[in-house]
Design a protein around this motif. Structure first.
Motif, PDB file in Angstrom:
ATOM      1  N   GLY A 799      18.325 -29.818 -25.291  1.00 44.05           N
ATOM      2  CA  GLY A 799      16.879 -29.997 -25.367  1.00 44.05           C
ATOM      3  C   GLY A 799      16.099 -28.761 -24.971  1.00 44.05           C
ATOM      4  O   GLY A 799      16.658 -27.679 -24.733  1.00 44.05           O
ATOM      5  N   THR A 815      14.364 -33.730 -31.590  1.00 45.57           N
ATOM      6  CA  THR A 815      15.791 -33.925 -31.361  1.00 45.57           C
ATOM      7  C   THR A 815      16.350 -34.984 -32.304  1.00 45.57           C
ATOM      8  O   THR A 815      17.440 -34.843 -32.862  1.00 45.57           O
ATOM      9  N   ASP A 860      14.161 -34.169 -26.565  1.00 50.92           N
ATOM     10  CA  ASP A 860      14.864 -34.002 -25.294  1.00 50.92           C
ATOM     11  C   ASP A 860      14.359 -32.754 -24.599  1.00 50.92           C
ATOM     12  O   ASP A 860      14.161 -31.705 -25.230  1.00 50.92           O
ATOM     13  N   PRO A 943      17.248 -33.844 -16.946  1.00 44.28           N
ATOM     14  CA  PRO A 943      17.059 -34.193 -18.359  1.00 44.28           C
ATOM     15  C   PRO A 943      16.135 -35.386 -18.550  1.00 44.28           C
ATOM     16  O   PRO A 943      16.164 -36.351 -17.786  1.00 44.28           O
ATOM     17  N   THR A 945      13.621 -37.466 -21.974  1.00 46.24           N
ATOM     18  CA  THR A 945      13.293 -37.569 -23.399  1.00 46.24           C
ATOM     19  C   THR A 945      11.843 -37.999 -23.549  1.00 46.24           C
ATOM     20  O   THR A 945      11.415 -38.983 -22.951  1.00 46.24           O
TER      21      THR A 945
END
Length: 982
Positions: A799, A815, A860, A943, A945
């Motif tokens: 990402g 993504t 992402d 991480p 999204t």
């Protein structure tokens, strides 16, 4: 038998009886042109330059086929036949005979005419050689057909016919275009391609009816450029001028014109103007505020009393009736309704009842003059600016009157029909703009319209049922060659040009003008220069438009334009001499002039900054601003006096430098520069990238370079500059060996840029702090603080990765995506200030269902730092689409990870009519973007999204930027973050 087969095929029995195709091929010995239900031959390349079996020979090395016309035909058809004759001459160097009602003793002829007015073509139709049913009653339908043995002693005929005058004309000009005669051969000096041989393949070619009935341009805002040129070239806006305009429109398969109207009057200035338009088959109109064919200039010449129907009804009725009488027998669309005097708003007291009465009385005038019911005469009512408000409040006109919807003057459609409402017999039209005079600022000098936005907005309009009239304001005409071509080509059949075809359009257009060899490169230059201009029109550009301190923004955009100009220069120098005049007009001048303008304002911005910092370079930059300002005048002078031997004098006379409000300045004026007095002794100053402060002996500010991290592996710079006349030496010491600098010592005459980066092999995971020390004789040491963070790359998932406190993502680099409910995400190449836009198709679909099941784009991203207060701010960059549905606005939704979506109305707060130019409108159209901001809960680094949900169609997403505490102000938004893939 042959006659029988042709008639069976003409009745579209081919698909039901496949054996007939085999029989037809056997009899004719050639390939059939397969047609769809509308008899449209798709993607047929019927013209070739090498002989094939059974082809018709237009010209070869020995001869050229004569052209046969009829005196009884439309005079406009015969007039264009003479142009077609000259086209063949220019391509082949052979001039075909042009014969009237006479068949020569030759093997092959070109027979041109309408099916009912040319006696020879009528004979062929009577004998079944041409199918009347394929043509009669159709709108602007052309048929090109190669016939064997059409008449005794004649072996072949190329028949060019049509359902009406324009149908025949389009057929001729379609062949001309395929031969190598660009529609812009005169208006842009595009060289005609030479071929010794031209052949037409055996078959019948029918390109069907246009999908948009009336397709045209509006010459507007035409002073000083077009007016000065027309006065010098033709003596004004007379029939000689319009002869060139009409020919261009027809070569582009247009049919409609609003003529120049600033101080001019089409019918009154030259009585031959209207006659010539009628002869050519051009449908004439008048602008949105000029009822019943009367130019506004005529009211100034012949009107008396006030332009107020409630006070001066008899005079105005008489004035309008004279206009109708003048054009009653010609092709026209009559403008009805009324605005204020001189294209101004009506008074505040104006009510819909009065306007409805005005329209009703105008229709009575139409009936009195024509002797027919009003609905027999095409009419339009333009919902321009405040007039749309009258419609929104309930004002209506008869069903046969076309409702001409409008954009906001900047290329953003204001209102579209409800697709569920009953159809109107008059349908809907669209008045669009490539040029405008008005707030927030005029834009008239050069093209600022990108093809993707024009495609997207007109695609939206067409899908919502706007297909009766497409008219576009093209200003002076001359600088708008590419978008004019696209607008009229697209209007012919919007269904044929999807996203991919639109994306290829500029390349094909460049190929048509300059050939295949350089088409890709030319198209790239055209696409980039219009993209750069669409970010901010040249008239709105200034020294503070782009950030001078953040993200190297102004430096980058100026260098991008400079690089483009260099590529254009290299290509220009490599072109054959015969192509250079056209290339200079269509490509090179706009790139050179705009690149120069960008460099001028960038240099001026530096001059202001350097003066504040006391840099020695200040005065040199002031001189450079003057040089660049002079260069602008030199480029214009070349265009006017040397290009094409002075053919285009005045055409680039539009002022574009020195705007202070919406209206143009009388002359270009150079931005005011600063000059400073310098001490004799050299004195050091230091400025670091991205900072609003600088260091000097009298201003010893703390200096910090932005944070470095090993994922982005940044290179930042600082500048050491001289604040005096004499040179001085410097030395840079790094406290730690992992700091790398481009130079460790040297001499400063004016200034020097030092680039800093990190040797990551010498650092362990975690944050590290250090400093650089700059030494110079008789000066205090200058310290620059360094912060470097090393991250375990194995922990960084796929990402976009945070960089200096932000994550920036171009919309087309998603993504993953989810298409459902019959809706598909598509990238619209080039529709963005930076990359490409993304939207959903079909555009007419909106959803009223659970947001989480909506079509979705997923992005992402990875945060290097914990968000402060467990919150980030998301900025969504959207094309400035207006609330075209007239509801509460267009909606979309966003969420992070598995959190509940937040629904956003992109038009919330935009409740003032867009034509009144409130602050938000200045921002939206002036910056060509709408930015919506929303706070999102994100509780930790690592991480994540980002999910973007479609709710309403027509929303164009360009870019998404997450602020994790470090985002800085810039015009285009932070540059895109690095993407780590699996």
């Amino acid at each position: 038998m042959k006659f029988l087969v042709e008639n069976i095929l003409s009745q579209r029995s081919l698909l039901r009886y496949p054996f007939l195709a085999i029989l037809f091929v056997f009899i004719h010995g050639c390939t059939i042109v397969t047609e769809n239900k509308e008899h449209i031959a798709k993607n047929v390349e019927y013209l070739t330059f090498s002989k094939e079996t059974e082809c018709f020979t237009v010209a070869d090395l020995q001869q050229v086929a004569p052209i046969i016309i009829s005196e009884s035909d439309y005079s406009g058809v015969n007039k264009v036949a003479a142009l077609f004759q000259n086209d063949i001459l220019q391509v082949t160097n052979q001039k075909p005979q042009l014969l009237i009602d006479s068949l020569p003793d030759v093997n092959q002829i070109i027979l041109i005419g309408s099916i009912e007015k040319n006696s020879y073509i009528k004979q062929l139709a009577d004998r079944g050689k041409i199918n009347r049913n394929e043509i009669m009653g159709k709108w602007e339908t052309s048929v090109i057909k190669v016939l064997d043995n059409p008449f005794p002693n004649i072996k072949k005929a190329l028949v060019i016919t049509g359902s009406d005058k324009r149908g025949v004309i389009y057929g001729m000009f379609d062949i001309s275009r395929k031969m190598g005669v660009s529609p812009w051969y005169w208006w842009a000096d595009v060289p005609i391609k030479k071929h010794k041989q031209i052949f037409i393949k055996k078959g019948r070619y029918n390109f069907g009816e246009p999908k948009v009935k009336y397709r045209g341009i509006f010459l507007n805002d035409e002073a000083p450029a077009l007016t000065g040129w027309a006065d010098e070239k033709f003596g004004g806006y007379n029939h000689q001028f319009y002869d060139k305009v009409f020919e261009l429109i027809l070569r582009l398969k247009g049919n409609y014109l609003w003529p120049a109207m600033w101080g001019s009057a089409f019918y009154d200035d030259d009585p031959k103007n209207g006659e010539l338009a009628n002869e050519y088959g051009i449908v004439m109109g008048t602008s949105h505020h000029e009822p019943l064919g009367r130019a506004h200039a005529e009211w100034k010449r012949y009107g008396s009393g006030s332009w107020d129907y409630s006070k001066n009804k008899e005079t105005l009725d008489k004035f309008w009736k004279e206009g109708m009488q003048r054009m009653k027998d010609w092709d026209k669309i009559v403008t009805v309704g009324m605005r204020g005097d001189g294209d101004e708003s009506m008074s505040e007291e104006t009510n819909t009842e009065l306007l409805e009465r005005i329209v009703a009385n105008q229709r009575k005038i139409i009936e009195e003059v024509t002797g027919e019911p009003a609905e027999k005469t095409p009419q339009l009512w333009a919902l321009y600016k405040e007039v749309q408000e009258y419609y929104d409040k309930g004002m209506r006109v008869p069903d046969d009157v076309t409702l001409l919807l409008c954009d906001d003057n900047w290329g953003n459609v204001r209102r579209l029909p409800d697709i569920d409402q009953p159809e109107r017999s008059g349908g809907y039209g669209m008045y669009y703009h490539f040029d405008y005079v008005g707030g927030p600022r005029n834009y008239k000098w050069l093209n600022t319209k990108i093809i993707p936005r024009v495609w997207e907005q007109m695609h939206l309009s067409y899908k919502y049922g706007v297909d009766q009239i497409w008219i576009v304001n093209v200003g002076d005409l001359k600088p708008m060659e590419l978008p004019i071509s696209f607008f009229l080509d697209y209007a012919w059949n919007p269904e044929k040009m999807g996203i991919n075809e639109m994306h290829q359009y500029t390349t094909k257009w460049a190929q048509e003008q300059f050939g295949e060899e350089n088409a890709e490169q030319i198209a790239n230059i055209l696409n980039l220069y219009t993209k750069y201009n669409s970010r901010k029109t040249p008239e709105m550009l200034y020294s503070n438009t782009y950030s001078l301190t953040n993200y190297r923004e102004f430096e980058r955009v100026s260098n991008d334009y400079k690089s483009l100009a260099q590529k254009s220069e290299e290509l220009y120098n490599s072109l054959p001499n015969q192509q250079k005049a056209a290339y200079y007009q269509l490509v090179h001048f706009p790139v050179l002039a705009c690149s120069n303008l960008y460099e001028l304002y960038y240099t001026h911005a530096l001059n202001i900054q350097y003066a504040e910092q006391g840099r020695k370079q200040t005065n040199k930059l002031a001189l450079k601003v003057e040089e660049l300002f002079t260069r602008d005048a030199e480029l214009t002078n070349y265009f006017h006096n040397e290009l094409a031997d002075g053919k285009w004098n005045h055409m680039m006379a539009q002022t574009h430098i020195g705007y202070t409000y919406w209206q143009q300045p009388d002359i270009n004026s150079m931005p005011k520069t600063s000059q400073i007095e310098l001490p004799d002794k050299g004195s050091m100053g230091v400025w670091v990238e991205g900072s609003d402060v600088y260091w000097s002996f009298n201003n010893q500010q703390e200096l910090n370079l932005p944070e470095f991290d090993n994922i982005n592996d940044q290179h930042f710079y600082f500048e050491i500059f001289n604040r005096g006349k004499k040179n001085f030496e410097f030395e840079i010491l790094a406290k730690d060996s992992w700091i790398k600098v481009s130079e460790n010592n040297g001499i400063i005459e004016d200034q020097k840029r030092i680039v800093v980066n990190i040797d990551w092999s010498k650092l362990k995971k975690g944050s590290h702090y250090s400093k650089l020390i700059i030494k110079s004789d008789n000066q205090p040491d200058v310290e620059i603080l360094i912060n470097a963070m090393k991250v375990d790359k194995n922990q960084v998932v796929r990402g976009f990765v945070e960089r200096n406190g932000y994550v920036s993502m171009e919309a087309n680099h998603y993504t993953s995506k989810l298409d459902n409910h019959g809706i598909e995400w598509k990238v619209i190449p080039g529709l963005s200030r930076t990359e490409s836009g993304v939207s959903t198709f079909p555009v007419t679909k909106s959803l009223n269902t659970e947001v989480t099941s909506m079509p979705t784009l997923n992005y992402d991203f990875y945060l290097l730092h914990d968000p402060e207060n467990e919150e980030v701010e998301l900025s969504l960059y959207l094309s400035p689409t207006l609330n075209f549905k007239g509801m509460d606005g267009l909606h979309f939704a966003v969420s992070v990870d598995d959190q509940s979506p937040i629904v956003i109305n992109m038009h919330k707060g935009m409740d003032v009519p867009d034509w009144k130019y409130p602050y938000w409108f200045n921002s939206a159209v002036g910056n060509n973007v709408i930015i919506k901001k929303v706070k999102l809960k994100v509780n930790k680094q690592g991480p994540h999204t980002l999910n973007y949900y479609m709710i309403d169609g027509g929303v164009i997403l360009q870019k998404l930027v997450i602020d994790n505490g470090g985002l800085k102000v810039s015009y285009l938004g932070a540059p895109e973050s690095i993407i780590v893939n699996d």
